[in-house]
Design a protein around this motif. Structure first.
Motif, mmCIF file in Angstrom:
data_model
loop_
_atom_site.group_PDB
_atom_site.id
_atom_site.type_symbol
_atom_site.label_atom_id
_atom_site.label_comp_id
_atom_site.label_asym_id
_atom_site.label_seq_id
_atom_site.Cartn_x
_atom_site.Cartn_y
_atom_site.Cartn_z
ATOM 1 N N ASP A 64 0.813 -1.220 0.000
ATOM 2 C CA ASP A 64 0.000 0.000 0.000
ATOM 3 C C ASP A 64 0.845 1.267 0.000
ATOM 4 O O ASP A 64 0.478 2.266 0.613
ATOM 5 C CB ASP A 64 -0.912 0.005 1.242
ATOM 6 N N GLU A 65 1.979 1.225 -0.698
ATOM 7 C CA GLU A 65 2.883 2.375 -0.688
ATOM 8 C C GLU A 65 3.530 2.502 -2.061
ATOM 9 O O GLU A 65 3.788 1.503 -2.732
ATOM 10 C CB GLU A 65 3.952 2.157 0.387
ATOM 11 N N ASP A 66 3.796 3.724 -2.483
ATOM 12 C CA ASP A 66 4.512 3.960 -3.729
ATOM 13 C C ASP A 66 5.887 3.296 -3.625
ATOM 14 O O ASP A 66 6.577 3.469 -2.608
ATOM 15 C CB ASP A 66 4.660 5.473 -3.952
ATOM 16 N N PRO A 67 6.313 2.530 -4.646
ATOM 17 C CA PRO A 67 7.597 1.832 -4.555
ATOM 18 C C PRO A 67 8.788 2.746 -4.243
ATOM 19 O O PRO A 67 9.612 2.419 -3.391
ATOM 20 C CB PRO A 67 7.755 1.182 -5.927
ATOM 21 N N GLU A 68 8.865 3.906 -4.894
ATOM 22 C CA GLU A 68 10.007 4.785 -4.635
ATOM 23 C C GLU A 68 9.986 5.330 -3.210
ATOM 24 O O GLU A 68 11.025 5.431 -2.553
ATOM 25 C CB GLU A 68 10.068 5.931 -5.642
ATOM 26 N N ALA A 69 8.809 5.650 -2.692
ATOM 27 C CA ALA A 69 8.704 6.118 -1.302
ATOM 28 C C ALA A 69 9.137 5.011 -0.333
ATOM 29 O O ALA A 69 9.819 5.267 0.664
ATOM 30 C CB ALA A 69 7.273 6.558 -0.997
ATOM 31 N N PHE A 70 8.765 3.779 -0.643
ATOM 32 C CA PHE A 70 9.162 2.621 0.156
ATOM 33 C C PHE A 70 10.683 2.469 0.149
ATOM 34 O O PHE A 70 11.313 2.267 1.193
ATOM 35 C CB PHE A 70 8.479 1.368 -0.406
ATOM 36 N N HIS A 71 11.287 2.614 -1.024
ATOM 37 C CA HIS A 71 12.742 2.476 -1.142
ATOM 38 C C HIS A 71 13.465 3.583 -0.381
ATOM 39 O O HIS A 71 14.445 3.322 0.319
ATOM 40 C CB HIS A 71 13.144 2.489 -2.628
ATOM 41 N N ILE A 72 12.959 4.808 -0.484
ATOM 42 C CA ILE A 72 13.562 5.934 0.246
ATOM 43 C C ILE A 72 13.445 5.688 1.750
ATOM 44 O O ILE A 72 14.388 5.951 2.506
ATOM 45 C CB ILE A 72 12.876 7.272 -0.140
ATOM 46 N N ARG A 73 12.290 5.174 2.199
ATOM 47 C CA ARG A 73 12.082 4.922 3.631
ATOM 48 C C ARG A 73 13.087 3.888 4.153
ATOM 49 O O ARG A 73 13.698 4.062 5.209
ATOM 50 C CB ARG A 73 10.648 4.460 3.882
ATOM 51 N N ILE A 74 13.285 2.803 3.402
ATOM 52 C CA ILE A 74 14.250 1.771 3.815
ATOM 53 C C ILE A 74 15.660 2.353 3.830
ATOM 54 O O ILE A 74 16.427 2.139 4.769
ATOM 55 C CB ILE A 74 14.186 0.550 2.870
ATOM 56 N N LEU A 75 15.998 3.100 2.786
ATOM 57 C CA LEU A 75 17.335 3.695 2.692
ATOM 58 C C LEU A 75 17.563 4.714 3.799
ATOM 59 O O LEU A 75 18.654 4.788 4.375
ATOM 60 C CB LEU A 75 17.485 4.331 1.306
ATOM 61 N N THR A 76 16.531 5.488 4.149
ATOM 62 C CA THR A 76 16.635 6.482 5.218
ATOM 63 C C THR A 76 16.991 5.820 6.548
ATOM 64 O O THR A 76 17.798 6.343 7.321
ATOM 65 C CB THR A 76 15.317 7.272 5.355
ATOM 66 N N SER A 77 16.416 4.640 6.803
ATOM 67 C CA SER A 77 16.700 3.952 8.075
ATOM 68 C C SER A 77 18.160 3.531 8.186
ATOM 69 O O SER A 77 18.666 3.324 9.285
ATOM 70 C CB SER A 77 15.777 2.744 8.243
ATOM 71 N N VAL A 78 18.859 3.436 7.059
ATOM 72 C CA VAL A 78 20.265 3.025 7.079
ATOM 73 C C VAL A 78 21.217 4.223 7.010
ATOM 74 O O VAL A 78 22.213 4.263 7.720
ATOM 75 C CB VAL A 78 20.550 2.044 5.918
ATOM 76 N N VAL A 79 20.896 5.214 6.184
ATOM 77 C CA VAL A 79 21.831 6.339 5.998
ATOM 78 C C VAL A 79 21.581 7.497 6.947
ATOM 79 O O VAL A 79 22.391 8.403 7.034
ATOM 80 C CB VAL A 79 21.855 6.842 4.532
#
Length: 134
Positions: free
Chosen positions: A60-75
């Motif tokens: 239920d989320e835009d793929p790019e927003a999902f990817h940014i969210r995962i990446l944000t948790s690491v960087v």
């Protein structure tokens, strides 16, 4: 004229079959290498390298927003995540390519929804128009 059409068909057929037989990571690598013109991440450039991160498809989320969210948790921040992101894969595969340090790769592989993290690599075709006498 017939010889030119036959040669063009042969070249396009070879390219098509090489894409089919390529692994998903080699296709993703080619796409990531083409998209590597984005700004460098703020992490040390010599330690960061482009990696392909395969993820589950977000429900239920835009793929790019999902990817940014995962990446944000690491960087650490959304801004740093957007700088590190090289390409977001949304159609044939679910995932993204990003410039990550070895420590970030380790952290990324433990994130929920991340299936695999692999280094990006450039793949050269073994045949082409020069070998086909086109």
């Amino acid at each position: 004229m017939q010889k030119i059409r036959t040669s063009a068909f042969l070249v396009s057929s070879l390219l098509f079959f090489s894409l089919i037989w390529s692994s998903p990571s080699s296709i993703a690598t080619a796409m990531a290498d083409d998209a590597s013109t984005k700004p460098q991440p703020s992490a040390t450039p010599e330690a960061a390298a482009v990696h392909i991160v395969y993820t589950e498809r977000p429900a239920d989320e835009d793929p790019e927003a999902f990817h940014i969210r995962i990446l944000t948790s690491v960087v650490g921040s959304e801004e740093a995540a957007k700088e590190a992101l090289v390409y977001s894969y949304k159609h044939a595969a679910s995932g993204f390519s990003a410039k990550l340090t070895p420590d970030q790769v380790s952290q990324m592989s433990r994130q929920p929804g991340v299936l695999q993290v692999v280094p990006s690599r450039t793949v050269q075709l073994h045949s082409g128009p020069a070998r086909l006498n086109v």
